[in-house]
Scaffold this motif. Structure first.
Motif, short mmCIF file in Angstrom:
data_model
loop_
_atom_site.label_atom_id
_atom_site.label_comp_id
_atom_site.label_asym_id
_atom_site.label_seq_id
_atom_site.Cartn_x
_atom_site.Cartn_y
_atom_site.Cartn_z
N ASP B 5 0.83 -1.21 0.00
CA ASP B 5 0.00 0.00 0.00
C ASP B 5 0.86 1.25 0.00
OD1 ASP B 5 -2.14 -1.63 0.09
OD2 ASP B 5 -2.56 -1.36 2.21
N ILE B 6 1.87 1.23 0.85
CA ILE B 6 2.71 2.42 0.95
C ILE B 6 3.44 2.67 -0.36
CG2 ILE B 6 4.71 3.41 2.10
CD1 ILE B 6 3.86 2.15 4.62
N ARG B 7 3.95 1.59 -0.94
CA ARG B 7 4.67 1.79 -2.20
C ARG B 7 3.72 2.30 -3.28
NH1 ARG B 7 7.96 -3.10 -3.99
NH2 ARG B 7 8.63 -1.57 -5.54
N PHE B 9 1.16 4.04 -2.80
CA PHE B 9 0.90 5.44 -2.48
C PHE B 9 2.07 6.32 -2.90
CE2 PHE B 9 1.00 9.15 0.31
CZ PHE B 9 -0.24 9.69 0.03
#
Lengths: 310, 310
Positions: B5-7, B9
């Motif tokens: 998810d962070i990547r 984002f």
DNA sequence: GGGTATCTCTGACTGAGTCAAGTATCGGAC
DNA sequence: GTCCGATACTTGACTCAGTCAGAGATACCC
């Protein structure tokens, strides 16, 4: 004011991204752009050079040179596209795939260590916030984005109903805590004692987040159901959500054999009234009252359920 | 999973930032780095070249050259620092300030137009999500960050209590909807009829967000107060928040003249029990019961308020 | 006063990214 | 068929952001 916030966030997040790559070790021995190309090659199903250019907004010459280097290093192969010999079909060699995997893993590790410094309790919140931003700021291809589903309430959803009713009517109409108490009581009655065959609550969900609700309970009069607590979040208005919720109640009430559906509302709630009218409710009584810190006019609406003309 | 998810984002937000500066018109006729220097000069109270270098992580030579250019263009003036003649005090000329303002305005406009494409209802959510990310991912210097305040409940806060109690105990102990109903009833009773002098609710707020609560109400027995609904969000645990909330109740109860403070809890709630013990509560009764879909052991705790030894 | 660290500046360099010209091909117009 | 404008790619030449190393000046520590 919000512009300020966004700019502050941009500055902040630029730093976050920058810090992730502190010392360029992340992409070594490639550059950021080269890494993006590798990533794209590894993840896109089929790729012509032109697709890469479009996807990553790269200069044609620049990309050509990058692919030269990759070819020399044995990471990619170039072949003419079948359909159009001007185009070049780019494909990763096994070695190229290894390189992409390596970069991928390194990125995952780095982000993982960042995530490691986040308190476990905050992780869900973080993911949530990121998803919100992506939802709001475009990226429309997020799976299931924009799709509204009606579902039964889960743990906390009844509380959510109380919270949002109170906050919204306080913000929009200045109603005081009495209203929150009333909603809490309705919800408490429902939670502690309801007949699941004859009474029900629906939560409307948009992008994994509740944005609306409605309740159907037995009324004092026999064979009469009462619609309560219809609510649609401002952000989800204009999607026909109110109609869907009311429709769900009507279908349910008719389906389980109620003869009549009634509801009580206030004349200030114009949007809701129009929904009720659209679905055939008729106004049967109106009475001024003082509640929730305001002078209001209460309205009783009725809908006969057996046939449309009865 | 969250790393993904962070990547995602990061990739997404890199594009957002990139799109904001489509065509480099944003910083023209300066580069991004030059603009950052200008911004820093316009916003930092006093600036030596060394401060700029530290703040923006720039190469000393690079910065020197940038300042050369600015000086030639009449945007800044360089003078030796008073304290340390090796250092150079950099100050914006009026012309430099104009240039900074221009850049500032252009950035504001660009962001404003981005914001214009966001539905008004979503703006608050966006700001909220961005603030969350900044709070979680460091940036500790956000004003008031990390500071917990206790306050009275506002509209929606009672609903929040219901929601979080239900969601948390469902997640952590598997309690069912009966518990949500119980909490809703307690809250409804409080909202619809309480004596503000003798009964009160506290909301603990961290970074503008509720993270805990507790309630103090009159008990059936005269001169006895009852502590209820103590809750601390997982993300805010370990800050001594539970202690502060319980302390607030004890102080309040003692202050308004109660003789005794009682509470009912369950033995599975170990963290809460330790808090009660620390504040001098003693266990006076224990009884198994079946509630909320589980077999539990209820506990009654008492605390005498008049003096410590009575 | 001598040695070391710090601040700034300059020259020399690397390397990311851009621009423009050139070749090859496509697709449509006649 | 062929002419024309558009598109795909390549290459050479260039710009310019950013780095590195060295030099001069000064501060700090003993």
């Amino acid at each position: 004011m919000t512009v300020q916030d966004i700019r502050a966030f941009n500055r902040f997040y630029t730093n976050v991204i920058g810090a992730l790559d502190y010392g360029r070790h992340l992409y070594a021995p490639y550059t950021l752009t080269e890494s993006r190309v590798l990533y794209e090659l590894a993840h896109a199903p089929r790729t012509d050079a032109a697709d890469l250019r479009a996807e990553l907004s790269l200069d044609a010459g620049y990309l050509s040179r990058i692919l030269n280097k990759f070819e020399q290093d044995g990471l990619v192969e170039r072949a003419p596209s079948e359909k159009d010999p001007r185009r070049r079909r780019i494909s990763l060699t096994p070695r190229g795939r290894d390189a992409a995997d390596l970069l991928d893993e390194r990125a995952r590790e780095t982000v993982g260590s960042l995530l490691g410094s986040v308190a476990p309790g905050d992780r869900a919140r973080l993911a949530d916030a990121m998803r919100s931003i992506r939802d709001i700021l475009g990226d429309g291809h997020a799976p299931g984005a924009g799709e509204v589903v009606l579902r039964e309430p889960g743990p906390g959803d009844l509380g959510w109903i109380v919270q949002r009713n109170a906050a919204l009517y306080a913000a929009e109409y200045g109603w005081n805590t009495d209203y929150e108490g009333l909603v809490a009581r309705i919800v408490a009655d429902f939670a502690q004692d309801h007949d699941p065959h004859l009474e029900r609550v629906w939560i409307a969900e948009l992008n994994q987040r509740p944005v609306g609700c409605v309740m159907c309970v037995r009324d004092d009069t026999p064979a009469t159901a009462r619609l309560r607590l219809l609510l649609v979040e401002p952000e989800a208005r204009g999607l026909g959500l109110g109609d869907r919720l009311v429709e769900a109640v009507i279908d349910f009430a008719r389906g389980v054999g109620y003869r009549e559906l009634v509801l009580w509302t206030n004349d200030v709630l114009g949007a809701a009234r129009r929904i009720y009218q659209r679905h055939g409710f008729v106004l049967v009584a109106e009475k001024p009252h003082r509640s929730f810190g305001k002078d209001l006019v209460g309205q009783d609406w009725h809908l006969h359920l057996r046939g449309s003309g009865e």
